[in-house]
Design an enzyme around this catalytic site. Structure first.
Site, short mmCIF file in Angstrom:
data_model
loop_
_atom_site.label_atom_id
_atom_site.label_comp_id
_atom_site.label_asym_id
_atom_site.label_seq_id
_atom_site.Cartn_x
_atom_site.Cartn_y
_atom_site.Cartn_z
N HIS A 1 0.83 -1.21 0.00
CA HIS A 1 0.00 0.00 0.00
C HIS A 1 0.87 1.27 0.00
CE1 HIS A 1 -3.70 2.30 1.22
NE2 HIS A 1 -2.77 3.13 1.65
N GLU A 2 1.78 1.35 0.96
CA GLU A 2 2.61 2.55 1.07
C GLU A 2 3.53 2.68 -0.14
OE1 GLU A 2 1.71 4.71 3.00
OE2 GLU A 2 0.46 3.45 4.29
N HIS B 1 1.61 4.37 -2.88
CA HIS B 1 1.69 5.83 -2.74
C HIS B 1 3.06 6.29 -3.21
CE1 HIS B 1 -2.03 6.66 -0.68
NE2 HIS B 1 -1.75 5.91 0.36
N HIS C 1 3.36 6.73 -6.87
CA HIS C 1 2.65 7.95 -7.28
C HIS C 1 3.59 9.15 -7.17
CE1 HIS C 1 -1.61 10.00 -7.00
NE2 HIS C 1 -1.04 10.20 -8.16
ZN LIG Z 1 -3.04 5.22 1.92
#
Ligand SMILES: [Zn+2]
Length: 671
Positions: free
Chosen positions: A463-464, A467, A470
């Site tokens: 998940h991290e 990010h 991104h």
């Molecule tokens: Zn998040």
């Protein structure tokens, strides 16, 4: 010589002393003010370049110093740093306010905005112009003097009420304690939880065990404690925080906060607070959010009712429970989950050695986006546990610098997050590459055992890192639109979508190997992980929807006619509640997310983001989870574009259509 005030590329951690921060902040704020003045004092007519772009490029040194400082305050803090944070935070928000309230500056911004049709701007420039203009107008820059004054009064009153709202919850949480002196009352609790409860009693010089309303104490008790009467007592105490008609009651605060928000929105020309908030969201209007929540509700309800029936039958069979109550839910769900899946973290952990998982997420990123990761040892870092990487593309061009800080220690706050030390932008023809960081709290290796992750930690890491991608792949001109600078209900797409690879055989085979035997994780275990991930998904969905609907009921309509907080809530929950009503409890009076934090009119975005990630991943599944064509589209239209365009447009360019809810329903087993 202050290392923060001379030019630096990677943050100069090893030269940093705490006494460097305040002088650096002071100097950088003065410089940023001078940059703003240079814009307002410009004798040339306002243009996009000399006003909008200049404003966005201003204050870069201040941004860099702030990110170094606040990232340290989260990941490697001490009393001195905390003291500086207390000192600098109001100064920084004052500086921010001085910009938003700067009338000369607004005049120039408005002059550009008013001729935007004739300026021949790129999409990114139009978006930046719009964003800069709204930064002023949404704070009242267009209002008459007396209305401006009223807006300031509302803002001041709201922040006081919100503060008081939070203080009341905290006081209520601290006031309650359940003191147990009979060990049988703790039956069912795992040893570790019992110990924690005994520790807490000891700290207060009490015999026995102490259970409180703090999550780490409350959650395990509701999940494991066999004693039904005590669960009921704890559940009602938890659910009735700030709802006792005494000096800590939040009902008045709820009504007043909702009314002031409504008044503020009206002043600025919006129908409701939700209209105001959603203007800057992918969802755009309250009607759209309401429609979205209702559609999901309709689809999830039958599944939720089935699951509830299953839980009822299970509780009846196990303990003869005739009427399943709210305080039974977590307890019997845990038992049922154990029975159905018998999935133990300890069984999975050997397949998820931290180093293997990191290598795995890198391989996934390489296969999708052609990224190459090289651990390097010549980059300054703030703690020896931090690992540093240079990331290159297929042409050996530097994409980003990546910091990975994965283990807990004193001075690091809990949880996991992505952040950056430097953002990406293009200036004078140079594409300045970003410095991205992931910070987590995974178990440290010991002399005899490596760091082995739970499955939950594996998905957290992905998940991290999502990010992170991104941020790393950002490719925009203006820093204010770069990377994760996107609308709230869009920012979780890159992170959540990457979690999907953790459930795929093709991806797991790349890294989920037993740390001792080298054996690849058995598919039977993977199937169990998948099945258990959607356990009671209908009921969970209903719960999330109830919060989203409650949020919209407070912010999407005129709240001035509401006088009874509990009655308002009951009307909303009638649609979603599976358990019998509990007259003594109230959600709104402790719903800090929307009444204290920044989630007002935004609670729906949890589910919204799930719809996006499921729909996006369905595209990958359809073409192959490592399909280059789909990955390139995702990189080109989502990961690299930041907030340069309306997210719905970006999404459609990637997917070829607007997101549909079916893939989520299918993944969640709700169809
Ligand atoms: Zn998040």
């Amino acid at each position: 010589m202050n290392p923060l005030l001379s030019p630096f590329d990677t943050a100069p951690f090893s030269e940093l002393k705490n006494e460097h921060f305040m002088p650096a902040f002071t100097q950088a704020i003065a410089d940023a003010r001078a940059e703003i003045e240079a814009i307002t004092h410009n004798t040339e007519a306002p243009t996009f370049k000399n006003t909008i772009a200049a404003l966005d490029y201003s204050g870069k040194q201040l941004d860099r110093i702030s990110s170094v400082f606040f990232n340290l305050n989260s990941a490697e803090t001490n009393e001195d740093i905390q003291k500086i944070a207390q000192e600098i935070s109001p100064i920084l928000s004052e500086f921010g306010n001085d910009i938003t309230l700067n009338e000369d500056l607004f005049k120039r911004v408005k002059a550009v905005y008013d001729q935007k049709e004739n300026l021949d701007l790129t999409t990114e420039e139009q978006t930046l112009l719009d964003k800069k203009y709204k930064g002023f107008s949404r704070n009242g820059a267009n209002l008459s003097e007396d209305r401006k004054k009223r807006l300031r009064e509302i803002d001041a009153a709201s922040s006081k009420l919100k503060l008081n709202f939070g203080e009341n919850i905290l006081a209520e949480t601290n006031k309650f304690q359940m003191h147990l002196t009979n060990e049988t009352d703790l039956e069912g609790l795992p040893e570790g939880e019992k110990e924690a409860a005994a520790q807490m009693a000891k700290a207060k010089e009490l015999e026995g065990w102490l259970i409180t309303l703090d999550y780490p104490s409350y959650i395990p008790f509701m999940k494991y404690a066999k004693n039904r009467a005590l669960r009921k007592k704890l559940s009602i105490a938890f659910g009735s925080k700030a709802f006792h008609n005494d000096e800590l009651d939040n009902q008045e605060n709820v009504l007043k906060i909702a009314q002031l928000r409504h008044e503020r929105a009206n002043l600025l020309g919006y129908k409701t607070h939700a209209h105001f908030v959603l203007e800057e969201r992918m969802a755009q209007t309250p009607e759209k959010v309401q429609e979205f929540l209702n559609e999901l509700l309709e689809k999830a309800k039958p599944a939720a009712e089935r699951e509830f029936k299953e839980l009822e039958d299970f509780a009846k069979e196990l303990d003869g429970i005739d009427q399943l109550e709210k305080w039974d839910g977590a307890y019997y769900s845990e038992k049922l989950k154990q029975k159905l899946f018998n999935l133990d973290d300890e069984k999975l952990k050997p397949y998820f050695k931290l180093e293997n998982v990191i290598a795995g997420v890198f391989t996934v990123a390489e296969k999708l986006y052609g990224l190459q990761f090289e651990e390097v040892f010549d980059i300054d870092k703030y703690h020896e546990d931090v690992k540093t990487y240079r990331i290159y593309d297929e042409d050996r061009k530097l994409v980003a610098i990546f910091y990975a800080d994965f283990h807990p220690r004193a001075g690091k706050r809990g949880g996991a997050w992505m952040t950056s030390f430097k953002s990406q932008y293009v200036e004078n023809g140079e594409n300045v590459r970003p410095h991205i960081s992931n910070v987590c709290n995974f178990t440290k290796p010991t002399a005899s055992k490596p760091s082995l992750l739970t499955f939950n930690e594996v998905t957290t890491l992905f998940h991290e890192f999502g990010h992170g991608l991104h941020g790393m792949l950002a490719d925009t001109v203006y820093p204010g639109l770069s990377g994760t600078s996107v609308y709230w209900d869009f920012v979780e797409l890159p992170s959540q979508v990457l979690e999907n690879w953790c459930y795929e055989k093709e991806a797991l085979e790349l890294f989920a190997t037993h740390y001792e035997t080298g054996e690849v994780i058995p598919m039977e275990l993977v199937e169990k992980i998948k099945a258990s991930a959607t356990f009671q998904e209908g009921m969970q969905t209903l719960r999330q929807l109830s919060f989203g609907l409650l949020d919209m009921s407070w912010h999407g309509t005129d709240p001035t006619t509401i006088t009874d907080v509990k009655a308002q809530e009951d009307t909303v929950f009638k649609e979603t509640d599976l358990y019998p009503a509990t007259p003594d409890t109230c959600m709104s009076t402790s719903f800090a997310h929307i009444f204290q934090g920044g989630y007002s009119s935004g609670y729906y975005s949890y589910k919204w983001a799930e719809v996006l990630d499921a729909d996006a991943f369905a595209y990958f599944k359809e073409k192959g989870i490592f399909n280059k064509e789909v990955a390139t589209k995702f990189k080109e239209h989502v990961l690299s574009k930041g907030g340069t365009e309306n997210p719905m447009e970006l999404y459609k360019k990637f997917r070829g259509a607007a997101p549909k809810i079916e893939p989520l329903l299918e993944r969640a087993g709700l169809l």
